[in-house]
Design a protein around this motif. Structure first.
Motif, PDB file in Angstrom:
ATOM      1  N   GLY A  77       0.818  -1.202   0.000  1.00  0.00           N
ATOM      2  CA  GLY A  77       0.000   0.000   0.000  1.00  0.00           C
ATOM      3  C   GLY A  77       0.850   1.249   0.000  1.00  0.00           C
ATOM      4  N   GLY A  78       0.165   2.380  -0.096  1.00  0.00           N
ATOM      5  CA  GLY A  78       0.876   3.642  -0.090  1.00  0.00           C
ATOM      6  C   GLY A  78       0.027   4.762  -0.632  1.00  0.00           C
ATOM      7  N   LEU A  79       0.684   5.879  -0.899  1.00  0.00           N
ATOM      8  CA  LEU A  79       0.019   7.051  -1.458  1.00  0.00           C
ATOM      9  C   LEU A  79       0.268   7.078  -2.963  1.00  0.00           C
ATOM     10  CD1 LEU A  79      -1.430   9.808  -1.191  1.00  0.00           C
ATOM     11  CD2 LEU A  79       0.822  10.817  -0.731  1.00  0.00           C
ATOM     12  N   GLN A 119     -11.811  -1.448   3.831  1.00  0.00           N
ATOM     13  CA  GLN A 119     -12.717  -0.687   4.688  1.00  0.00           C
ATOM     14  C   GLN A 119     -12.216   0.744   4.772  1.00  0.00           C
ATOM     15  OE1 GLN A 119     -13.514  -2.318   8.598  1.00  0.00           O
ATOM     16  NE2 GLN A 119     -15.442  -1.162   8.701  1.00  0.00           N
ATOM     17  N   ALA A 120     -13.071   1.642   4.380  1.00  0.00           N
ATOM     18  CA  ALA A 120     -12.768   3.065   4.460  1.00  0.00           C
ATOM     19  C   ALA A 120     -13.396   3.627   5.729  1.00  0.00           C
ATOM     20  CB  ALA A 120     -13.315   3.791   3.238  1.00  0.00           C
ATOM     21  N   LEU A 168      -6.483   3.840 -10.341  1.00  0.00           N
ATOM     22  CA  LEU A 168      -7.022   4.093  -8.999  1.00  0.00           C
ATOM     23  C   LEU A 168      -7.722   5.443  -8.922  1.00  0.00           C
ATOM     24  CD1 LEU A 168      -4.043   2.596  -7.026  1.00  0.00           C
ATOM     25  CD2 LEU A 168      -6.417   1.872  -6.755  1.00  0.00           C
ATOM     26  N   THR A 169      -8.754   5.486  -8.101  1.00  0.00           N
ATOM     27  CA  THR A 169      -9.504   6.716  -7.868  1.00  0.00           C
ATOM     28  C   THR A 169      -9.519   7.007  -6.371  1.00  0.00           C
ATOM     29  OG1 THR A 169     -11.684   5.739  -7.488  1.00  0.00           O
ATOM     30  CG2 THR A 169     -11.005   6.018  -9.784  1.00  0.00           C
ATOM     31  N   THR A 223      -3.986   5.006  -0.168  1.00  0.00           N
ATOM     32  CA  THR A 223      -4.523   6.363  -0.235  1.00  0.00           C
ATOM     33  C   THR A 223      -4.318   6.904  -1.638  1.00  0.00           C
ATOM     34  OG1 THR A 223      -3.991   6.741   2.099  1.00  0.00           O
ATOM     35  CG2 THR A 223      -4.421   8.681   0.744  1.00  0.00           C
ATOM     36  N   VAL A 224      -5.425   7.290  -2.249  1.00  0.00           N
ATOM     37  CA  VAL A 224      -5.381   7.829  -3.605  1.00  0.00           C
ATOM     38  C   VAL A 224      -5.745   9.308  -3.532  1.00  0.00           C
ATOM     39  CG1 VAL A 224      -6.187   7.592  -5.980  1.00  0.00           C
ATOM     40  CG2 VAL A 224      -6.120   5.590  -4.470  1.00  0.00           C
TER      41      VAL A 224
END
Length: 120
Positions: free
Chosen positions: A8-10, A38-39, A84-85, A117-118
């Motif tokens: 994961g990441g930005l 899960q957001a 990604l959005t 994180t997008v």
């Protein structure tokens, strides 16, 4: 079985990430493997699932953008995420279960997750 998710990441909108989920033990006996997310303030949702025969299911909003795969020899589950959005922003975690019914009831084994994180 212990699961560790990573990758994961930005990332900026339109970008890509590849998540990995490595198991401490053999995943060969787990027929069902999946990625959940899960957001904040939202319910957990199943993003993608892969069965032992290779059959896959996807959340409609990710179908065509995400690809789930598994490598039993490496005890690893993957999620390739493209285009990604910001709506894909969430904590992503993997789950393995002996059956779809058990996984749907929240059973099986899950890892701690990796944050995606997008944002621009």
């Amino acid at each position: 079985v212990q699961l560790q998710a990573s990758g994961g990441g930005l990332v900026q909108p339109g970008g890509s990430l590849r998540l990995s989920c490595t198991a401490s033990g053999s995943i060969f006996d787990f027929d069902i493997m999946g990625w959940y997310r899960q957001a904040p303030g939202k319910q957990r949702e199943l993003v993608a699932r892969i069965m032992g025969d290779g059959h896959t299911n996807y959340l409609p909003v990710v179908k065509g953008r995400f690809t789930i795969s598994r490598d039993n020899a490496k005890n690893t589950l993957y999620l390739q995420m493209n285009r990604l959005t910001p709506e894909d922003t969430a904590l992503y975690y993997c789950n393995v279960a002996p059956s779809q019914a058990i996984q749907d009831m929240g059973g099986g084994y899950s890892g701690q997750g990796t944050q995606v994180t997008v944002s621009s």
